[in-house]
Design an enzyme around this catalytic site. Structure first.
Site, short mmCIF file in Angstrom:
data_model
loop_
_atom_site.label_atom_id
_atom_site.label_comp_id
_atom_site.label_asym_id
_atom_site.label_seq_id
_atom_site.Cartn_x
_atom_site.Cartn_y
_atom_site.Cartn_z
N SER A 96 0.45 -1.15 0.19
CA SER A 96 -0.02 -0.07 0.56
C SER A 96 0.87 1.58 -0.23
O SER A 96 1.96 1.05 -0.78
CB SER A 96 -0.72 0.05 0.95
OG SER A 96 -1.87 0.72 0.92
N ASP A 107 -4.72 -4.24 -3.15
CA ASP A 107 -3.96 -3.88 -2.09
C ASP A 107 -4.19 -4.94 -1.07
O ASP A 107 -5.23 -5.10 -0.59
CB ASP A 107 -4.37 -2.43 -1.56
CG ASP A 107 -4.00 -2.05 -0.46
OD1 ASP A 107 -3.06 -3.04 0.62
OD2 ASP A 107 -3.48 -1.12 -0.05
#
Length: 949
Positions: A492, A776
């Site tokens: 991320s 993610d």
């Protein structure tokens, strides 16, 4: 013996015999040219007694001069017979009980429907052979199993079939799908309005015994007005059948109602046919052939007519190719296109030809073919070592020839570290050894096998995690510990920190306050400038260029450009492979970026696969398959690089790694801490193992026979709604075409990372998808630890830097549980209730020697409120600087916030730096423990090593 009339320049003989009507299926080939017919010969062979009366059924393969004809005797009505012998002008047929056997065949090249699945023998001999299967080989002298086998599947019938319609019985047929042998589905005929349908239809598949062959038998109800209903699917592992063995099975679909599917299997070795395969024990790369299709222009009837050809080979890399001959082309002009396909997949080349006259015999008479009619060439019946003409008309000629095929793989199949990373570790150990001697105040230099592998891992949290990571790394640098680190992994927004740092090839050797000052300038700046007209035009231009390069666009590409604009004064041109300059001499830790590959119609909990990115490679932990970082995003087939696209800029990868737009409803249920079981009840297909009668001997690597019953339309719609993701990052799948090894479920590395509901369903796994769909990692577990725990990396110490919002222990708890379930060595991370309610700044976990030492840093503001530096108390005027509210999920450090005030930026940075500095003794304790472990291990199991120079 009655002799028929000349048909297309060759004689067809019909032998009369008093039998029930039997129809000969001819494997369809392209319409012949003069040259074909000059070499065609008539095969005279008595079929003997009624072949259908044989208990084992009957089939033969006829071979002549490189052309193969399948001959299968099957009861059909006269009308159907006329369909299949399209192209033969007249055949004597009496309706009812007829007396005709076609016992002499010519190599007729006949256009037929595309949905027949008759298999031809791939052996090409000069003489004619007929092979029957009458007896089983002796079990006392069992021959060695070759790689290639013939699988014969006879669908006999069903009993007590469930009803699909309210007012009538089911109009039933069975679909057969064996994707490791053919990309096309086969099917039986439909038996209408029957509870006990009988088919007695036989299908043939050429299979590779080294791959996992799961045959899917789907029972369907045919509907005239609506799409057909799939009632159930049986998944049968072909490995249950031994070569040379005939197995007659009844699949018990519903024991209570005595519903059964009756199928017969026969597996035969193919002597003399082998295949070169490459495997790592999980994935298999099979031989690839390359077919050249040549279209030669000849006499032009009209100077204004363009001739368009469409060639299709299902299952090939190219799938469909269009070729056009311009009216301005001179006589003899040739256009060529290529197809890459799995060599032993019995492919067919489908041709859609221009509408005009072609020669179909020795005479000059022509016959016009509808332009929309597709002719099919079964390639296994042709001698492709030389150019073969498959179609010739007045103005063009189509020929095929096997070209030089792909040799070496452009994908690495193996679980070991790549050679470049191994070289990096050797160089990095010298840097680490010197740094450890300094920080631990060692009297002697460490020997190479005494140097521990230290890794830093992070968690996600938007700009909060990016800023906090800068603070943590600054403190590690001030302590001299940063040079002890060999790996840094991120996910991320911590990937933004890493990408920013690795723009400088020597960043860890320089004071980090420089890049921190630069990033602060961007964080405190208003982001509205990113939406200016100038920037919007820039985004449009970059996206258009990316599409023209061949990449598939998604919203995350725009998000990546926004990140780039947000963190740079001008667009960065850096690529992931450019970061090799920052690690080639071992001067910095090796960066590892993490993402998840997901699948449509499945929640992230149900299907996710770890994908790691390094400057050297991109690959799957579970499959042991890696491509060069500069090749990621290009098109692959069976491990070969087919079409190279320019490498993506790293900003597009940052958009992928931090794709915050990919959460679906089921992910939200999981992340909220609630069980998905309630929703699974309504959205998952019903699947369970079933028994066969009789039971077959068990093998360690075979899979149980499975029955899958799909949910209804309403459940499917609900599933789509709950598992649909707004946005995913889409990249060309570099695993495309690869197949799973027959024993993949026994592979230790695959089992270490397998955690999807499809891991035991190889036909549904990732290798057949055109695209990877990346999201993610934080939508599953907020951790970047998995690639660090690859056994090949031999991590000894992990510095776990947690920057998540909300619960500070949840990511650690979830990943600890994950490691326990998968047998991954990881220390016990149990905390007392008191510790959970009042977290300290650092915890060190260590237990077994197999697991690394873990130093865990939650994001807490504890002693920092009173101390501005270790052992340096704050003055009353400085107390406000120690009040950092990191427990609030919304403000001032909410995950969705992209802009901080300068004061809040400095507070967060200083807090994370302080928490590292204030726990120097625990970090050094973990490093010292790792060194002592390495020394003990060396003394127990290895001879003296040379000191590092």
């Amino acid at each position: 013996m009655a002799e028929g009339r000349d048909v297309m320049g060759a004689k067809t003989q019909i032998k009369k015999r008093e039998e029930k009507l039997q129809t000969v299926f001819l494997n369809y080939l392209p319409l012949p040219t003069r040259a074909n017919l000059h070499t065609a010969a008539v095969i005279h062979s008595e079929l003997g007694e009624n072949p259908c009366s044989c208990a084992s059924g009957w089939r033969s393969w006829w071979e002549l001069e490189g052309h193969c004809l399948d001959v299968q005797i099957t009861p059909l009505d006269a009308a159907k017979m006329q369909e299949w012998i399209l192209g033969v002008e007249k055949v004597i047929v009496d309706v009812g009980t007829v007396d005709c056997w076609i016992s002499s065949l010519v190599s007729l090249l006949v256009p037929c429907p595309e949905d027949c699945f008759i298999r031809a023998n791939p052996h090409r001999k000069t003489e004619i052979k007929r092979r029957n299967h009458q007896s089983l080989p002796s079990t006392e002298d069992e021959p060695e199993v070759p790689q290639m086998c013939w699988l014969t599947v006879k669908i006999i019938g069903m009993r007590n079939l469930r009803k699909a319609d309210v007012l009538s019985q089911t109009d039933c047929y069975v679909k057969l799908w064996l994707p490791t042998a053919s990309c096309q589905e086969a099917r039986t005929r439909t038996v209408c309005n029957s509870r006990n349908p009988v088919w007695n239809e036989t299908f043939f598949f050429m299979i590779q015994s080294e791959v996992k062959n799961i045959l899917e038998l789907s029972v369907c109800d045919e509907d005239s007005l609506t799409p057909d209903d799939q009632l159930l699917t049986v998944r049968f592992d072909v490995a249950k059948v031994q070569p040379g063995e005939k197995v007659h099975l009844n699949f018990e679909l519903d024991p209570e109602n005595q519903e059964e599917l009756e199928v017969e299997f026969l597996l035969d070795n193919i002597p003399g046919v082998s295949e070169n395969i490459i495997t790592n024990g999980v994935l298999v790369s099979r031989e690839v052939s390359c077919l050249g299709v040549h279209v030669n222009g000849m006499k032009i009837k009209s100077p204004y007519t363009r001739r368009d050809f469409t060639f299709t080979m299902k299952g090939s890399y190219e799938e469909t190719q269009d070729v056009s001959i311009s009216p301005r082309c001179r006589w003899g002009t040739s256009e060529t296109t290529m197809f890459h396909y799995m060599k032993h997949s019995q492919p067919r080349l489908h041709m859609k030809l221009p509408k005009e006259h072609f020669f179909c015999g020795c005479s000059s008479a022509g016959k016009e073919i509808n332009a929309n009619h597709s002719l099919a060439v079964p390639l296994h019946s042709l001698d492709l070592g030389k150019k073969v003409t498959v179609m010739k008309s007045e103005s063009y000629e189509v020929s095929v020839k096997e070209e030089e095929s792909c040799k070496n793989l452009d994908l690495r199949l193996g679980f070991d570290l790549c050679a470049e990373e191994q070289d990096f570790i050797c160089k990095r150990k010298k840097v680490v050894a010197a740094a450890l001697k300094n920080v631990l105040h060692l009297d002697e230099d460490l020997q190479e096998d005494e140097v521990p592998v230290v890794a830093v891992m992070t968690t996600a949290g938007g700009v909060r995690s990016m800023t906090a990571m800068f603070g943590s790394l600054l403190a590690l640098q001030d302590l001299g510990v940063l040079d002890c680190v060999s790996y840094i992994s991120g996910l991320s927004a911590t990937t933004w920190t890493m990408a920013k740092l690795y723009e400088d090839a020597n960043w860890s050797q320089k004071d980090l306050r420089g890049p921190i000052g630069d990033i602060k300038e961007h964080v405190i700046k208003n982001k509205m400038h990113c939406f200016s007209l100038g920037h919007m035009k820039y985004y449009e231009k970059e996206l258009c260029e990316r599409k023209q390069e061949g990449h598939k666009l998604s919203f995350t590409d725009l998000w990546g450009l926004f990140i780039d604009c947000m963190l740079h004064h001008q667009g960065s041109t850096q690529k992931l492979s450019d970061q090799q300059l920052a690690v080639n001499q071992g001067q910095n830790p090796l960066p590892i970026y993490l993402s998840l590959n997901v699948k449509d119609d499945y929640s992230t909990l149900d299907f996710k696969e770890w994908v790691e990115f390094t400057p050297y490679e991109v690959g799957f932990l579970k499959y042991g398959a890696f491509v060069r970082s500069e090749d990621f995003g290009s098109e692959f087939y069976m491990g070969h690089l087919m079409k190279k696209f320019p490498e993506s800029r790293i900003c597009f990868l940052e958009g992928t790694w931090s794709n915050i737009f990919s959460q679906n409803f089921m992910d939200a249920v999981y992340l909220s801490g609630h069980s998905e079981d309630f929703w699974h009840r309504w959205t998952r297909d019903t699947e369970y193992d079933i028994e066969e009668d009789p039971s077959l001997p068990k093998k360690p690597h075979e899979q149980a026979t499975c029955l899958s019953v799909p949910r209804g339309y309403l459940s499917s719609t609900l599933r789509e709604m709950m598992t649909g993701r707004p946005v995913v990052s889409t990249y060309h799948n570099f695993l495309k075409g690869l197949q799973l090894h027959n024993k993949y479920l026994e592979n230790e590395r695959f089992c270490m990372w397998k955690d999807t509901v499809l891991d035991s369903s190889p036909n549904q796994l990732n290798e057949r998808d055109d695209y990877l769909k990346l999201v993610d990692t934080a939508f599953f577990i907020n951790t970047s630890c998995p690639p660090i725990l690859r056994p090949e990396r031999k991590a000894d110490v992990i510095l776990h830097l947690n920057y998540s919002g909300g619960s500070q222990t949840l990511p650690l708890d979830l990943f600890s549980e994950y490691c326990l379930e998968h047998g991954i060595p990881f220390p016990s991370t149990e905390l007392s209730q008191e510790d959970r309610e009042h977290l300290k700044e650092c915890y060190v976990f260590e237990d077994s020697l197999e697991a690394p030492v873990l130093a865990y840093f939650p994001l807490v503001c504890d002693t920092f409120q009173k101390y501005k530096a270790p052992n340096v108390e704050r003055s009353p005027s400085e107390m406000e600087e120690g009040r950092v509210d990191v427990s609030n999920c919304i403000a001032p450090y909410g995950t969705g916030l992209l802009t901080y005030s300068e004061e809040n930026f400095n507070k967060l940075l200083n807090l994370c730096s302080y928490n590292i500095l204030n726990n120097k003794h625990l970090i050094l304790q973990a490093l010292r423990t790792a060194v002592e472990r390495k020394k003990r291990l060396k003394n127990c199991s290895s001879p003296q090593s040379c000191k590092l120079s």
